[in-house]
Design an enzyme around this catalytic site. Structure first.
Site, mmCIF file in Angstrom:
data_model
loop_
_atom_site.group_PDB
_atom_site.id
_atom_site.type_symbol
_atom_site.label_atom_id
_atom_site.label_comp_id
_atom_site.label_asym_id
_atom_site.label_seq_id
_atom_site.Cartn_x
_atom_site.Cartn_y
_atom_site.Cartn_z
ATOM 1 N N GLY A 50 0.867 -1.177 -0.026
ATOM 2 C CA GLY A 50 -0.147 0.015 -0.088
ATOM 3 C C GLY A 50 0.840 1.247 -0.091
ATOM 4 N N ASN A 52 1.499 3.446 -2.549
ATOM 5 C CA ASN A 52 1.268 4.348 -3.583
ATOM 6 C C ASN A 52 0.870 5.748 -3.032
ATOM 7 O OD1 ASN A 52 -1.174 2.575 -3.649
ATOM 8 N ND2 ASN A 52 -2.012 4.574 -4.452
ATOM 9 N N THR A 53 0.408 5.776 -1.675
ATOM 10 C CA THR A 53 -0.038 7.020 -1.183
ATOM 11 C C THR A 53 0.000 6.965 0.604
ATOM 12 O OG1 THR A 53 -1.884 8.349 -1.111
ATOM 13 C CG2 THR A 53 -2.533 6.145 -0.649
ATOM 14 N N GLY A 54 -0.089 8.240 0.912
ATOM 15 C CA GLY A 54 -0.335 8.266 2.609
ATOM 16 C C GLY A 54 1.018 7.917 3.092
ATOM 17 N N ILE A 55 0.887 7.116 4.189
ATOM 18 C CA ILE A 55 1.930 6.581 5.168
ATOM 19 C C ILE A 55 2.710 5.541 4.363
ATOM 20 C CG2 ILE A 55 2.483 5.219 7.356
ATOM 21 C CD1 ILE A 55 -0.364 6.076 8.490
ATOM 22 N N GLY A 56 2.185 4.751 3.512
ATOM 23 C CA GLY A 56 3.212 3.883 2.701
ATOM 24 C C GLY A 56 4.024 4.346 1.943
ATOM 25 N N SER A 179 -3.555 -0.085 15.014
ATOM 26 C CA SER A 179 -4.019 1.161 15.386
ATOM 27 C C SER A 179 -4.498 0.788 16.670
ATOM 28 C CB SER A 179 -5.347 1.173 14.431
ATOM 29 O OG SER A 179 -5.862 2.223 14.829
ATOM 30 N N TYR A 204 -13.456 -2.885 11.301
ATOM 31 C CA TYR A 204 -12.062 -2.175 11.370
ATOM 32 C C TYR A 204 -11.519 -2.761 12.737
ATOM 33 C CZ TYR A 204 -8.504 1.338 11.227
ATOM 34 O OH TYR A 204 -7.294 1.601 11.179
#
Length: 335
Positions: A50, A52-56, A179, A204
């Protein structure tokens, strides 16, 4: 007594308010510890799901900056290639690769693992970062509730398929993104796939608790191997992960709620700090089975420390992912 011009008083007041706000934000959201630039990872091979965006993306960026050969394991290759170009431009590290890996499809995960093994004999760092949050009830290709399937089952399968590479590269590390939501989670074995009832938040929370139970059990199984596995809470971060939250598309929320909410959220760069810390901090080379937040070891919930629950979840995960099966078909119901 000297008189100060009004504009200077106003400017000082604004500065004090802004400074106080920054301190308040740091106090509320916490902060991580950026590793010194002298801590390098030259020549190490790493995978970030994951990314391609954000934290990753920020995690992959920092690993590339420190000399890693980075494999970006992503569902959307077009977005992955765009992120890869940005990472290479920023870090000048040409050893950044895009690979297709859809965590909602066990066939895609197996294909990724096979292709990676054909290219690389070692794996120093595996960061299980990809995830989805509070989505409407949908199913993975193999019929598993999407949040449990992507956040836990997909990473469970991927990690196990890559264990031989990790073990042959020891000392090596696995980092699982969980989380603080795990503290509100329960593993509902009576309705694990949310077929009887579905609540996006509960599903979640369950998947995030599963991340830590998986971490604990895997750490036990890998004792003495030189492979460590730890879980992290990145903080409450402003990323695309919250796209399924109800206020995202609300005009009223966009005007009034989002600016206030954004003040209390970490940036993706800040959110990546704990992952980077656990992946590279030299003093953690033998630390395993732990939970970290803001680059500090923290205690997870009591459920997350239950070894019996962890073993039961592992057995169920083995069955649902067909981990030990030679059958090429994964379309049957997981029940």
């Amino acid at each position: 007594m000297a008189k100060f011009p009004r504009f200077m008083i106003i400017t000082s007041g604004i500065g004090a308010v802004v400074g106080g706000a920054v301190l308040l934000k740091d106090f509320i959201i916490g902060h991580g510890h950026k590793l010194p630039d002298t801590i390098r990872a030259d020549g190490k091979v790493c995978i970030v799901t994951g990314s391609n965006t954000g934290i990753g993306k920020e995690t992959a960026m920092e690993l590339a900056r420190r000399g890693c050969r980075v494999y970006m394991a992503c569902r959307d290759l077009e977005k992955c290639r765009t992120a890869r170009a940005e990472i290479i431009s920023d870090t000048l590290n040409q050893h950044v690769h895009c690979r297709k890996c859809d965590l909602a499809d066990f066939d895609s995960i197996r294909q990724f693992a096979e292709e990676f093994k054909a290219k690389e004999s070692r794996l120093d760092i595996l960061i299980n970062n990809g995830g989805i949050m509070r989505c409407p009830r949908t199913l993975t290709k193999q019929g598993i509730e999407m949040q449990l399937g992507v956040n836990h089952m997909g990473h469970f399968l991927l990690t196990n398929l890559l264990l031989d590479n990790l073990q042959s590269s020891a000392p090596s590390r696995i980092v699982n993104l969980s989380s603080i939501a795990h503290t509100r989670g329960t593993i509902n074995f009576e309705d694990l796939n949310s077929e009887k009832s579905y609540d996006p938040g509960a599903a979640y929370n369950q998947s995030k608790l599963a991340n830590i139970l998986f971490t604990k059990e895997l750490a036990e199984r890998l004792k003495g191997s030189g492979v460590t596995v730890n879980a992290v809470h990145p903080g409450i971060v402003k990323t695309e992960l919250g796209r399924h939250m109800g206020f995202e598309n609300s005009i009223t929320a966009s005007i009034f709620v989002k600016p206030i909410l954004s003040f209390f959220l970490k940036s993706p760069v800040q959110g990546a700090l704990t992952s980077i810390y656990v992946a590279l901090e030299p003093s953690l080379e033998s630390t395993t089975g732990k939970y970290f937040s803001d680059c500090k070891q923290k205690e997870p919930s009591e459920q997350a420390k239950d070894p019996t629950l962890a073993k039961k979840l592992w057995a169920t995960s083995e069955k649902w992912t067909r981990l030990n099966s030679n059958s090429p078909s994964y379309s049957a119901s997981p029940a």
